[in-house]
Design a protein around this motif. Structure first.
Motif, PDB file in Angstrom:
ATOM      1  N   ILE A  56       0.839  -1.205   0.000  1.00 63.46           N
ATOM      2  CA  ILE A  56       0.000   0.000   0.000  1.00 63.46           C
ATOM      3  C   ILE A  56       0.872   1.252   0.000  1.00 63.46           C
ATOM      4  O   ILE A  56       0.538   2.261  -0.619  1.00 63.46           O
ATOM      5  N   LEU A  57       2.008   1.195   0.688  1.00 62.90           N
ATOM      6  CA  LEU A  57       2.916   2.327   0.729  1.00 62.90           C
ATOM      7  C   LEU A  57       3.742   2.449  -0.541  1.00 62.90           C
ATOM      8  O   LEU A  57       4.128   3.551  -0.941  1.00 62.90           O
ATOM      9  N   LEU A  58       4.018   1.324  -1.174  1.00 62.29           N
ATOM     10  CA  LEU A  58       4.871   1.320  -2.353  1.00 62.29           C
ATOM     11  C   LEU A  58       4.145   1.779  -3.613  1.00 62.29           C
ATOM     12  O   LEU A  58       4.687   2.548  -4.413  1.00 62.29           O
ATOM     13  N   LYS A  59       2.905   1.341  -3.771  1.00 65.53           N
ATOM     14  CA  LYS A  59       2.203   1.571  -5.038  1.00 65.53           C
ATOM     15  C   LYS A  59       2.009   3.041  -5.399  1.00 65.53           C
ATOM     16  O   LYS A  59       2.113   3.397  -6.576  1.00 65.53           O
ATOM     17  N   PRO A  60       1.734   3.943  -4.443  1.00 66.47           N
ATOM     18  CA  PRO A  60       1.580   5.347  -4.840  1.00 66.47           C
ATOM     19  C   PRO A  60       2.835   5.962  -5.454  1.00 66.47           C
ATOM     20  O   PRO A  60       2.751   6.970  -6.165  1.00 66.47           O
ATOM     21  N   LEU A  61       3.995   5.360  -5.206  1.00 66.67           N
ATOM     22  CA  LEU A  61       5.238   5.864  -5.794  1.00 66.67           C
ATOM     23  C   LEU A  61       5.359   5.513  -7.264  1.00 66.67           C
ATOM     24  O   LEU A  61       6.195   6.087  -7.973  1.00 66.67           O
TER      25      LEU A  61
END
Length: 524
Positions: free
Chosen positions: A362-367
């Motif tokens: 969840i934290l990685l995908k917005p990047l």
């Protein structure tokens, strides 16, 4: 989440070897460079190659045999008469066939007597040409300066004197058994000391080959790029070069001496000795082939990192840059658009990496907006965590001390489109060296567009070696990178300057990595 990726990434890099304009024209035959050169050790005789003089297999240090195994390199012995320099020297010991299995071709005959270098020069009389010293990659366990993609012809035709070299690898190059402490002078990074010795040979001899010993550029890829940064950080290398180019160095931390010693004891055991109780005499009697095989056992390798705490590398590379203790010299640093091939080539599934992150996805995908496939997300995250963010971090630090330029190589060969996700680890080398047509190492031949990219990047590299500023005729100016303004030159179909390239993503990654203990610089 980065901690979970580290063991897999380190293992993948530890087993990997790299894949495989305009200055002076070739010298007319009437003014051809001399093939006989007086070096400090004796006279050498090279061979002619399309207007260049090429000298192969020149010893820059004594053979590290017997009592000289696991010692700092000693002076090369002298000889009488004329020494033929028409064949490459032995490749330093490594696991047989490993380079071929990794797609880099056969490296040739191996031997412990391997501390040699090779010189390509366009002229030997009355010239002071820029010197470019190439350091090969291969996770510090594979490779050789004689591999076809590294031939110095194209850069020498521009006007450089090009040097490639071998250095000790694996257990013979990086070893810290307690029985050797007294005789080794406390050193463990013998392969790095070899690189320093080669640079000293260049300082003392290269003028006879037409090179300027006061204008030396070191450059290399992967472990070679990491070596460039290590030489910037090493007190042993001070004054031996004037600028550097680090291609695809990686943010895998170096090892503590305790770790190096534990690995070395395991290698002694795997070689048939009594681990920590083995004597120096017993260790030096182990056949080199057996040592190489013992170092290839899982857990028995320091690859792809150096060990910290000896005379060659007193502190971690990143720590040296953070404390402004690195050499205050111009630097080019960068990486490729699909560096994750270093992992996938050895069986690491990027989608599995993302799956292991669990809720961390969840934290990685917005990047990575627009990337929904876990495999592609994993590839890009691996690339950026280990390579892109590390290059930016080093550039940010070094730009506060010396001129710094950063690049991103993203030109996929015409004949391979649209299949690849980008340019794999090591894919830029044949463009830089101009060896695509001669190396016989590509799946498809270069197109006219590919040759234009190769010409541009070779011109940038040569101009940097010549006067410290990367420039190419008819190509865009390359803006410096800095702490205040992030700048990258993207090598795509045409070189394109890009401000704030991946800036938000890289800032998040660097901040997160620093917050969990400095994965990009923490000692193991």
């Amino acid at each position: 989440m980065q901690r979970k990726c580290l063991p897999i990434l380190a293992l993948a890099l530890a087993g990997w070897i790299l894949l495989p304009g305009i200055g002076d024209a070739a010298t007319p035959a009437a003014n051809a460079p001399s093939l006989r050169i007086h070096t400090a050790s004796g006279v050498v005789e090279g061979v002619r190659d399309d207007g260049l003089a090429v000298f192969k297999g020149l010893p820059y240090a004594a053979p590290p045999l017997g009592a000289l195994r696991w010692r700092a390199p000693q002076a090369a012995p002298s000889w009488r008469g004329v020494r033929k320099a028409d064949a490459f020297g032995n490749v330093c010991m490594q696991v047989p066939g490993a380079a071929r299995a990794a797609g880099a071709g056969d490296v040739g005959p191996m031997g412990e007597d391997c501390l040699t270098l090779n010189v390509w020069t366009p002229g030997t009389a009355g010239a002071t040409r820029p010197v470019m010293v190439w350091i090969h990659g291969g996770a510090l366990v594979f490779g050789a300066g004689s591999q076809a993609p590294y031939a110095g012809n194209a850069l020498a035709e521009r006007g450089a004197v090009v040097v490639t070299l071998n250095y000790r690898l694996g257990p013979l190059g990086f070893f810290d058994h307690p029985a050797l402490a007294a005789g080794s002078g406390g050193d463990v990074n013998f392969g790095l000391l070899d690189q320093v010795a080669a640079l000293k040979w260049v300082r003392d001899n290269i003028a006879a080959f037409g090179g300027d010993p006061g204008n030396v550029t070191i450059f290399g890829e992967s472990a070679g790029g990491q070596s460039v940064l290590a030489l910037f950080a090493s007190p042993k290398a001070r004054g031996l070069f004037q600028r550097g180019i680090a291609q695809s160095p990686y943010g895998i931390p170096s090892h503590t001496r305790a770790k190096a010693r534990a690995v070395s004891v395991e290698i002694a055991s795997a070689s048939g000795l009594d681990g920590s109780r083995a004597t120096g005499e017993q260790l030096r009697a182990i056949p080199a082939e057996r040592l190489s095989q013992a170092g290839a056992i899982k857990g028995n390798s320091l690859a792809p990192g150096f060990a910290v705490g000896d005379t060659a590398l007193p502190q971690p590379i990143l720590e040296a840059f953070q404390q402004s203790r690195q050499a205050k010299l111009p630097l080019i640093i960068g990486s490729n658009s699909d560096e994750a091939t270093v992992a996938t080539a050895f069986g690491l599934d990027p989608a599995a990496v993302v799956e292991r992150l669990g809720a961390g996805r969840i934290l990685l995908k917005p990047l990575y907006p627009g990337v929904s496939d876990d495999a592609e997300l994993g590839r890009q995250a691996i690339r950026d965590l280990v390579f892109t963010a590390f290059a930016r971090r080093i550039a940010y630090l070094h730009s506060q001390r010396a001129p710094t330029w950063r690049y991103y190589f993203n030109h996929v060969q015409d004949g391979l489109r649209p299949a690849p996700a980008g340019v794999g680890h090591g894919g830029e080398i044949v463009y830089v060296m101009g060896t695509a047509d001669a190396c016989r190492c590509l799946a498809v031949p270069f197109s006219t567009a590919d040759r234009k990219v190769s010409r541009d990047i070779g011109d940038y590299w040569f101009a940097f070696a010549r006067n410290g500023v990367p420039a190419a005729a008819g190509a865009p100016a390359w803006p410096k990178d800095s702490a205040k303004r992030a700048q990258v030159l993207e090598f795509a179909d045409t070189p394109t300057p890009r401000a704030n390239f991946m800036q938000a993503r890289l800032n998040v990654m660097i901040g997160a990595l620093k917050g969990i203990g400095g994965y990009l610089g923490k000692k193991e």
